[in-house]
Design a protein around this motif. Structure first.
Motif, PDB file in Angstrom:
ATOM      1  N   ASP A  61      55.170  39.458  33.773  1.00 36.71           N
ATOM      2  CA  ASP A  61      55.668  38.763  34.963  1.00 36.71           C
ATOM      3  C   ASP A  61      54.698  37.712  35.499  1.00 36.71           C
ATOM      4  O   ASP A  61      55.121  36.765  36.170  1.00 36.71           O
ATOM      5  N   ALA A  62      53.395  37.890  35.242  1.00 35.97           N
ATOM      6  CA  ALA A  62      52.371  36.947  35.729  1.00 35.97           C
ATOM      7  C   ALA A  62      51.497  36.585  34.542  1.00 35.97           C
ATOM      8  O   ALA A  62      50.417  37.124  34.349  1.00 35.97           O
ATOM      9  N   ALA A  63      51.972  35.647  33.732  1.00 32.51           N
ATOM     10  CA  ALA A  63      51.433  35.467  32.388  1.00 32.51           C
ATOM     11  C   ALA A  63      50.235  34.529  32.294  1.00 32.51           C
ATOM     12  O   ALA A  63      49.703  34.322  31.207  1.00 32.51           O
ATOM     13  N   SER A  64      49.794  33.933  33.398  1.00 32.85           N
ATOM     14  CA  SER A  64      48.609  33.070  33.362  1.00 32.85           C
ATOM     15  C   SER A  64      47.502  33.708  34.190  1.00 32.85           C
ATOM     16  O   SER A  64      47.752  34.552  35.052  1.00 32.85           O
ATOM     17  N   PRO A  65      46.243  33.323  33.962  1.00 29.97           N
ATOM     18  CA  PRO A  65      45.156  33.888  34.763  1.00 29.97           C
ATOM     19  C   PRO A  65      45.359  33.706  36.257  1.00 29.97           C
ATOM     20  O   PRO A  65      45.117  34.629  37.040  1.00 29.97           O
ATOM     21  N   GLU A  66      45.825  32.536  36.692  1.00 30.14           N
ATOM     22  CA  GLU A  66      45.968  32.312  38.130  1.00 30.14           C
ATOM     23  C   GLU A  66      47.099  33.156  38.726  1.00 30.14           C
ATOM     24  O   GLU A  66      46.985  33.685  39.843  1.00 30.14           O
ATOM     25  N   LEU A  67      48.201  33.306  37.983  1.00 30.42           N
ATOM     26  CA  LEU A  67      49.299  34.126  38.480  1.00 30.42           C
ATOM     27  C   LEU A  67      48.917  35.605  38.510  1.00 30.42           C
ATOM     28  O   LEU A  67      49.242  36.329  39.459  1.00 30.42           O
ATOM     29  N   LEU A  68      48.210  36.056  37.457  1.00 32.90           N
ATOM     30  CA  LEU A  68      47.806  37.459  37.422  1.00 32.90           C
ATOM     31  C   LEU A  68      46.770  37.754  38.504  1.00 32.90           C
ATOM     32  O   LEU A  68      46.787  38.828  39.119  1.00 32.90           O
ATOM     33  N   ALA A  69      45.859  36.800  38.752  1.00 33.76           N
ATOM     34  CA  ALA A  69      44.859  36.982  39.809  1.00 33.76           C
ATOM     35  C   ALA A  69      45.538  37.147  41.165  1.00 33.76           C
ATOM     36  O   ALA A  69      45.164  38.015  41.970  1.00 33.76           O
ATOM     37  N   ALA A  70      46.559  36.331  41.417  1.00 34.41           N
ATOM     38  CA  ALA A  70      47.281  36.447  42.680  1.00 34.41           C
ATOM     39  C   ALA A  70      47.999  37.788  42.783  1.00 34.41           C
ATOM     40  O   ALA A  70      48.063  38.394  43.860  1.00 34.41           O
ATOM     41  N   ARG A  71      48.508  38.248  41.657  1.00 36.91           N
ATOM     42  CA  ARG A  71      49.222  39.534  41.646  1.00 36.91           C
ATOM     43  C   ARG A  71      48.266  40.696  41.911  1.00 36.91           C
ATOM     44  O   ARG A  71      48.610  41.668  42.578  1.00 36.91           O
ATOM     45  N   LEU A  72      47.050  40.608  41.354  1.00 34.50           N
ATOM     46  CA  LEU A  72      46.095  41.720  41.442  1.00 34.50           C
ATOM     47  C   LEU A  72      45.237  41.668  42.706  1.00 34.50           C
ATOM     48  O   LEU A  72      44.627  42.680  43.071  1.00 34.50           O
ATOM     49  N   ALA A  73      45.156  40.513  43.356  1.00 37.36           N
ATOM     50  CA  ALA A  73      44.202  40.341  44.455  1.00 37.36           C
ATOM     51  C   ALA A  73      44.411  41.336  45.582  1.00 37.36           C
ATOM     52  O   ALA A  73      43.458  41.774  46.225  1.00 37.36           O
ATOM     53  N   GLY A  74      45.666  41.719  45.840  1.00 34.29           N
ATOM     54  CA  GLY A  74      45.920  42.615  46.951  1.00 34.29           C
ATOM     55  C   GLY A  74      45.896  44.085  46.600  1.00 34.29           C
ATOM     56  O   GLY A  74      46.136  44.923  47.475  1.00 34.29           O
ATOM     57  N   LEU A  75      45.632  44.416  45.333  1.00 34.79           N
ATOM     58  CA  LEU A  75      45.648  45.819  44.926  1.00 34.79           C
ATOM     59  C   LEU A  75      44.328  46.476  45.244  1.00 34.79           C
ATOM     60  O   LEU A  75      43.264  45.886  45.113  1.00 34.79           O
ATOM     61  N   ALA A  76      44.367  47.730  45.618  1.00 42.67           N
ATOM     62  CA  ALA A  76      43.138  48.472  45.931  1.00 42.67           C
ATOM     63  C   ALA A  76      42.469  48.934  44.658  1.00 42.67           C
ATOM     64  O   ALA A  76      43.136  49.345  43.716  1.00 42.67           O
ATOM     65  N   PRO A  77      41.132  48.876  44.590  1.00 50.28           N
ATOM     66  CA  PRO A  77      40.434  49.361  43.406  1.00 50.28           C
ATOM     67  C   PRO A  77      40.484  50.881  43.334  1.00 50.28           C
ATOM     68  O   PRO A  77      40.798  51.567  44.284  1.00 50.28           O
ATOM     69  N   GLY A  78      40.146  51.364  42.141  1.00 52.04           N
ATOM     70  CA  GLY A  78      40.016  52.809  41.959  1.00 52.04           C
ATOM     71  C   GLY A  78      41.319  53.504  41.641  1.00 52.04           C
ATOM     72  O   GLY A  78      41.415  54.726  41.755  1.00 52.04           O
ATOM     73  N   THR A  79      42.357  52.751  41.226  1.00 55.95           N
ATOM     74  CA  THR A  79      43.635  53.388  40.933  1.00 55.95           C
ATOM     75  C   THR A  79      43.884  53.553  39.453  1.00 55.95           C
ATOM     76  O   THR A  79      44.971  53.884  39.034  1.00 55.95           O
ATOM     77  N   VAL A  80      42.885  53.319  38.641  1.00 59.49           N
ATOM     78  CA  VAL A  80      43.057  53.441  37.201  1.00 59.49           C
ATOM     79  C   VAL A  80      43.156  54.908  36.828  1.00 59.49           C
ATOM     80  O   VAL A  80      42.416  55.739  37.333  1.00 59.49           O
ATOM     81  N   GLU A  81      44.089  55.220  35.914  1.00 58.50           N
ATOM     82  CA  GLU A  81      44.186  56.598  35.449  1.00 58.50           C
ATOM     83  C   GLU A  81      42.907  56.987  34.724  1.00 58.50           C
ATOM     84  O   GLU A  81      42.464  56.269  33.830  1.00 58.50           O
ATOM     85  N   PRO A  82      42.280  58.113  35.046  1.00 63.32           N
ATOM     86  CA  PRO A  82      41.054  58.518  34.362  1.00 63.32           C
ATOM     87  C   PRO A  82      41.338  58.963  32.943  1.00 63.32           C
ATOM     88  O   PRO A  82      42.400  59.490  32.648  1.00 63.32           O
TER      89      PRO A  82
END
Length: 530
Positions: A61-82
């Motif tokens: 859905d966000a196939a370029s670096p700038e689009l993906l950065a905008a998509r990820l910027a508001g996400l909280a860190p630490g949500t990666v599955e261990p």
């Protein structure tokens, strides 16, 4: 990390995933040569760098670096599955022989136990033509080093309490050498010898589960036949083996240290099952395929193959069509298969089976072994839908299947409990896969190079299997069919119809967007599951 800094970091990760020197913030990952497997690898790399959960869907859905950065910027860190070892299925591993196997391996092992002993269907075959003056002893030593590096190639499977357990042995099968240089009909003899070796099944409980044969041919030619049991090898493994064998032949130190057994990472199985419930329930009805007899036995015991060629120009157009929909070449091919089946059966609800390579999620990008999952692709195929609408639907389904491929197929079947018909797979009747051409690159002075790919078999796992195999001059369709269920002329008509549907698909795309005019690296090839 600020959004501009995140964009620059993503540019570097995109460039690595695409094997490019650099990319700009507006570079479309898929137009630049990406596909679903490389998107999975990129999603894992971004997860590790940024610390948030990233799906293939996010990159789709966000196939370029700038689009993906905008998509990820508001996400909280630490949500990666261990990453953590999976819990033992019954009692502590120390009380049972060997090691627990991955869910997908367990499913494959169980399928064999349910079968009638025709284990040749579970052989992964690859024939490679060699370039360079081969030294038999050096090649044997390089192969020995790879066998010792990859524990999967020395693994056997024993049963304990009704479950498979993996035992790594010290057994390294020797390189078989057959000299055909003085034979009057060397090529015909080669074909016969390859068929003989394909007909010999592997025994998972005793091993070895690999065999390698070097054929020395006239005019300094030579070929290498790699055979492995599917429990220890998949399509991507063949490419890894060929690449590493060439490197080890040139420099034994290039073999590297032994590869650790990938950890079984935990995943949100219930969330994945919820996805599959939405997609697969109520279950698709069995397709009314043109069989000429009842399905009384398991599929694939004896198969034939209908062959059609897909030329380089058509392959290029298919690649371009896939890129417009953020996908690899597999997606438009699967769309053409779906249209073929809809036209033959009159059904609009088409469900295909296909493999997904999960190496990136397992942290096993360079590991030989069985690291794929079987997933269903359920599609609605209607005559009034445009080619682009259908291809977009297949692309969407493929992305979701990759993101939810952590559930083994037998677990999926047990949880959703579809009606079972004798002699049929649950959820799908037809298998579709795309295999890359293996090419290790130019032959260095004093070294060797390998080129080739999979070869067809006389037994199979499915009643109908559309296998697309890339080669130097385009692509080849192998329509493998169960000869007890399908007449040869029926299979030939289906193969012809597939080629017609490919042409129809390419004749009816939307107008290419402005991104199609951009100059990018040539498509680098599909990796087994895109």
């Amino acid at each position: 990390m600020t959004e501009p800094d995140l964009t620059q970091r993503l540019c570097a990760l995109f460039a690595t995933a695409l094997d490019l020197d650099e990319v700009t913030p507006d570079t479309d990952f898929f137009v630049a040569g990406g596909h679903s497997l490389s998107a999975l690898e990129l999603s894992v790399a971004v997860e590790e760098a940024v610390g948030v959960r990233v799906r293939v869907r996010d990159i789709f859905d966000a196939a370029s670096p700038e689009l993906l950065a905008a998509r990820l910027a508001g996400l909280a860190p630490g949500t990666v599955e261990p990453a953590e070892p999976a819990a033992p299925r019954q009692r502590p591993a120390a009380a049972l022989p060997g090691a627990e196997v991955a869910e997908a391996t367990r499913w494959l092992w169980l399928e064999r136990q349910r079968g009638d002993g025709a284990f040749g269907a579970y052989t992964v075959p690859c024939l490679l033509d060699g370039e360079g003056a081969v030294d038999v002893d050096r090649l044997a030593a390089a192969l020995d080093g790879l066998m010792r590096r990859h524990p999967a190639l020395r693994t056997v499977f024993v049963e304990a309490q009704g479950e498979p357990r993996a035992l790594v042995t010290d057994d390294v099968p020797p390189l078989e050498v057959i000299d055909l240089r003085g034979h009057d009909q060397g090529d015909a003899r080669l074909d016969a010898l390859v068929e003989e070796r394909l007909a010999v099944p592997f025994d998972p409980s005793t091993g070895p589960l690999t065999r390698t044969t070097l054929f020395l041919r006239a005019d300094a030619r030579w070929s290498l036949l790699l055979l492995a049991d599917h429990l220890v090898c998949d399509g991507r493994s063949l490419e890894i083996l060929a690449t590493q064998l060439v490197a080890a032949y040139a420099d034994p130190a290039a073999v590297g240290p032994p590869v650790d057994r990938p950890a079984h990472r935990s995943s949100d199985q219930e969330a994945a099952l919820d996805h599959w419930r939405r997609v697969l329930l109520p279950p698709p009805a069995p397709l009314p395929l043109p069989v000429h007899g009842p399905r009384t036995q398991r599929a694939g015991g004896s198969t034939g193959i209908a062959v059609r060629e897909i030329g380089p120009d058509v392959l290029r157009q298919l690649t371009d069509l896939g890129r417009r929909h953020h996908a690899g070449t597999f997606v438009p091919l699967a769309a053409a298969v779906a249209r073929t089946l809809a036209g033959i059966t009159g059904s609009t609800d088409i469900c295909l089976g296909t493999p997904v390579d999960r190496r990136a999620r397992l942290g096993a990008n360079d590991a030989v072994g069985f690291h794929i999952a079987t997933v269903p692709l359920r599609l609605q195929v209607r005559d009034e839908a445009s080619a682009d609408d259908l291809v977009d639907q297949v692309a969407q389904r493929t992305v979701d299947a990759v993101d939810h491929s952590g559930v083994a197929f037998d677990t999926l079947v047990a949880a959703l409990a579809p009606p079972r018909s004798p002699g049929r797979m649950p959820f799908f009747d037809v298998w579709v896969a795309l295999y890359p051409r293996i090419d290790t690159g130019p032959c260095a002075p004093g070294g060797i190079a390998l080129r080739g790919g999979p070869i067809p078999q006389r037994v199979g796992m499915f009643e109908l299997s559309f296998q697309f195999v890339e080669h130097a001059d385009g692509m080849r369709l192998w329509l493998q069919y169960d000869t007890e269920r399908y007449a040869a002329d029926t299979a030939e008509r289906m193969a012809r119809r597939l080629v017609d549907e490919v042409a129809r698909l390419l004749a009816d795309p939307a107008e290419p967007g402005p991104e199609a005019a951009l100059t990018h690296r040539a498509f680098s090839g599909f990796r087994f599951d895109a």
